[in-house]
Design an enzyme around this catalytic site. Structure first.
Site, PDB file in Angstrom:
ATOM      1  N   TYR A  21      19.288  28.164  29.167  1.00 30.19           N
ATOM      2  CA  TYR A  21      19.593  29.204  30.154  1.00 30.19           C
ATOM      3  C   TYR A  21      20.232  30.418  29.484  1.00 30.19           C
ATOM      4  O   TYR A  21      21.147  30.288  28.657  1.00 30.19           O
ATOM      5  CB  TYR A  21      20.531  28.660  31.229  1.00 30.19           C
ATOM      6  CG  TYR A  21      20.856  29.686  32.296  1.00 30.19           C
ATOM      7  CD1 TYR A  21      19.909  30.060  33.243  1.00 30.19           C
ATOM      8  CD2 TYR A  21      22.109  30.291  32.339  1.00 30.19           C
ATOM      9  CE1 TYR A  21      20.200  31.004  34.202  1.00 30.19           C
ATOM     10  CE2 TYR A  21      22.411  31.243  33.309  1.00 30.19           C
ATOM     11  CZ  TYR A  21      21.444  31.589  34.241  1.00 30.19           C
ATOM     12  OH  TYR A  21      21.723  32.528  35.190  1.00 30.19           O
ATOM     13  N   GLY A  76      48.752  40.874  41.299  1.00 29.27           N
ATOM     14  CA  GLY A  76      47.424  40.296  41.092  1.00 29.27           C
ATOM     15  C   GLY A  76      46.915  40.525  39.690  1.00 29.27           C
ATOM     16  O   GLY A  76      47.603  41.103  38.845  1.00 29.27           O
ATOM     17  N   GLU A  92      49.191  34.623  38.158  1.00 36.02           N
ATOM     18  CA  GLU A  92      49.463  36.056  38.221  1.00 36.02           C
ATOM     19  C   GLU A  92      50.726  36.352  39.024  1.00 36.02           C
ATOM     20  O   GLU A  92      51.502  37.246  38.680  1.00 36.02           O
ATOM     21  CB  GLU A  92      48.265  36.796  38.828  1.00 36.02           C
ATOM     22  CG  GLU A  92      47.093  36.961  37.887  1.00 36.02           C
ATOM     23  CD  GLU A  92      47.390  37.933  36.756  1.00 36.02           C
ATOM     24  OE1 GLU A  92      48.317  38.763  36.892  1.00 36.02           O
ATOM     25  OE2 GLU A  92      46.710  37.871  35.715  1.00 36.02           O
ATOM     26  N   GLU A  96      53.850  38.290  37.219  1.00 37.55           N
ATOM     27  CA  GLU A  96      54.157  39.652  37.645  1.00 37.55           C
ATOM     28  C   GLU A  96      55.415  39.756  38.498  1.00 37.55           C
ATOM     29  O   GLU A  96      56.011  40.830  38.594  1.00 37.55           O
ATOM     30  CB  GLU A  96      52.975  40.256  38.407  1.00 37.55           C
ATOM     31  CG  GLU A  96      51.775  40.558  37.524  1.00 37.55           C
ATOM     32  CD  GLU A  96      50.812  41.526  38.161  1.00 37.55           C
ATOM     33  OE1 GLU A  96      50.749  41.587  39.406  1.00 37.55           O
ATOM     34  OE2 GLU A  96      50.116  42.236  37.411  1.00 37.55           O
ATOM     35  N   GLU A 145      57.930  47.555  37.922  1.00 36.23           N
ATOM     36  CA  GLU A 145      58.925  47.099  38.888  1.00 36.23           C
ATOM     37  C   GLU A 145      58.257  46.168  39.889  1.00 36.23           C
ATOM     38  O   GLU A 145      57.050  46.241  40.113  1.00 36.23           O
ATOM     39  CB  GLU A 145      59.545  48.281  39.649  1.00 36.23           C
ATOM     40  CG  GLU A 145      60.312  49.276  38.818  1.00 36.23           C
ATOM     41  CD  GLU A 145      60.849  50.410  39.667  1.00 36.23           C
ATOM     42  OE1 GLU A 145      61.595  50.122  40.633  1.00 36.23           O
ATOM     43  OE2 GLU A 145      60.506  51.567  39.381  1.00 36.23           O
TER      44      GLU A 145
END
Length: 301
Positions: A21, A76, A92, A96, A145
């Site tokens: 493939y 995100g 995430e 963050e 921030e």
């Protein structure tokens, strides 16, 4: 597999097909996750005798990299090839904001072609309603921030057009996100069309100030979803302490729904969701009020 294994039109077995493939046959868009972390908190007040007013808040991060450098966005990032979407969302959020191991519900998938100036990006959004006092929020990674913003969500304008076989209902919703120093705003247009048995809803950003990407549109959808969920689920109790008064609970409902509720009707509505205790409040300046707790055995269906 035996000799009767199925072969495709080229005479290949599935194993042979996968070995040959070519993954370059189709372009592969990037996949990201965006998290909407809501909370309800007390506003500062001068009169200690009053029940504290409450405010709906949303956690945002200030972008430290291009694109949208210096603007505010939902926490995100990109999904890695080796992880599930849920794993990426938790990773995430932790990297963050320093928030770890919370339950998030999948909200919606966003796939407009031009939603990210870097490349073709499809994003899966998640939502949670949390007690912020239990969170140690810190910015990390590409975030300068991480901060809570007070949310207001209001109907600005509406128009209905009737047809012989249906109608079109258009409304403009105003979103304001108030931080310590910043005021972020957006206007979202929602058009709902009913023709015969066919229904369609389209949303678009009309105006946006300070909110990165299409995140204003995601925030608007999440608020509507949150308002709907508290009508038929126990999600609101994620915000409540073990013991609470019915007035405190009603305030939380009101700030999320954005409207005042009749006390008698509200108490009938949540009667099966709470259990009365023999304890009372002891706050100075207030008359003692009966305390309740969440009924974990309430019938959700």
């Amino acid at each position: 597999m035996d000799a009767m294994e199925l072969r495709d039109r080229s005479g290949l077995t599935e194993k042979e097909f996968l070995q040959s493939y070519d993954v370059s046959l189709y372009e592969r868009p990037s996949v990201t996750v965006d998290m909407l972390i809501f909370t309800v908190t007390d506003k500062e007040q001068d009169n200690y005798r009053k029940l504290p007013e409450k405010a709906l808040q949303l956690l945002l991060i200030k972008r430290g990299e291009h694109p949208y450098l210096g603007q505010w966005a939902l926490p995100g990032g990109f999904v890695a090839m080796h992880e599930s979407i849920e794993e990426a969302a938790q990773r995430e959020l932790k990297s963050e904001t320093n928030i770890d191991s919370i339950y998030m519900e999948q909200l919606f998938t966003w796939g407009d072609v031009g939603r990210d100036p870097r490349t073709r990006v499809i994003s899966c959004s998640y939502m949670a309603l949390v007690d912020r006092t239990a969170m140690d929020v810190k910015a990390g990674d590409d975030a300068d921030e991480a901060r809570w913003f007070e949310v207001t969500y209001d109907l600005f304008q509406e128009k209905r057009t009737n047809f012989d076989d249906g109608f079109e209902y258009e409304k403009l919703m105003k979103i304001a996100l108030k931080g310590e120093l910043e005021l972020l705003t957006a206007t979202i247009k929602i058009v709902e069309t009913l023709k015969g048995r066919s229904t369609k809803m389209i949303t678009e950003i009309v105006e946006c100030k300070g909110i990165a990407f299409d995140h204003a549109q995601i925030i608007e959808y999440a608020i509507r979803r949150l308002q709907n969920k508290i009508e038929y689920t126990d999600i609101v109790f994620n915000l409540m302490p073990p013991l609470f008064t019915l007035s405190e609970l009603q305030q939380v409902y009101e700030v999320i729904l954005g409207k005042e509720l009749l006390a008698a009707a509200f108490r009938r509505k949540i009667a099966n969701m709470v259990v009365e205790t023999n304890e009372y409040t002891k706050d100075a300046g207030h008359r003692p009020s009966k305390l309740y707790r969440f009924n974990s055995n309430w019938n959700r269906y």
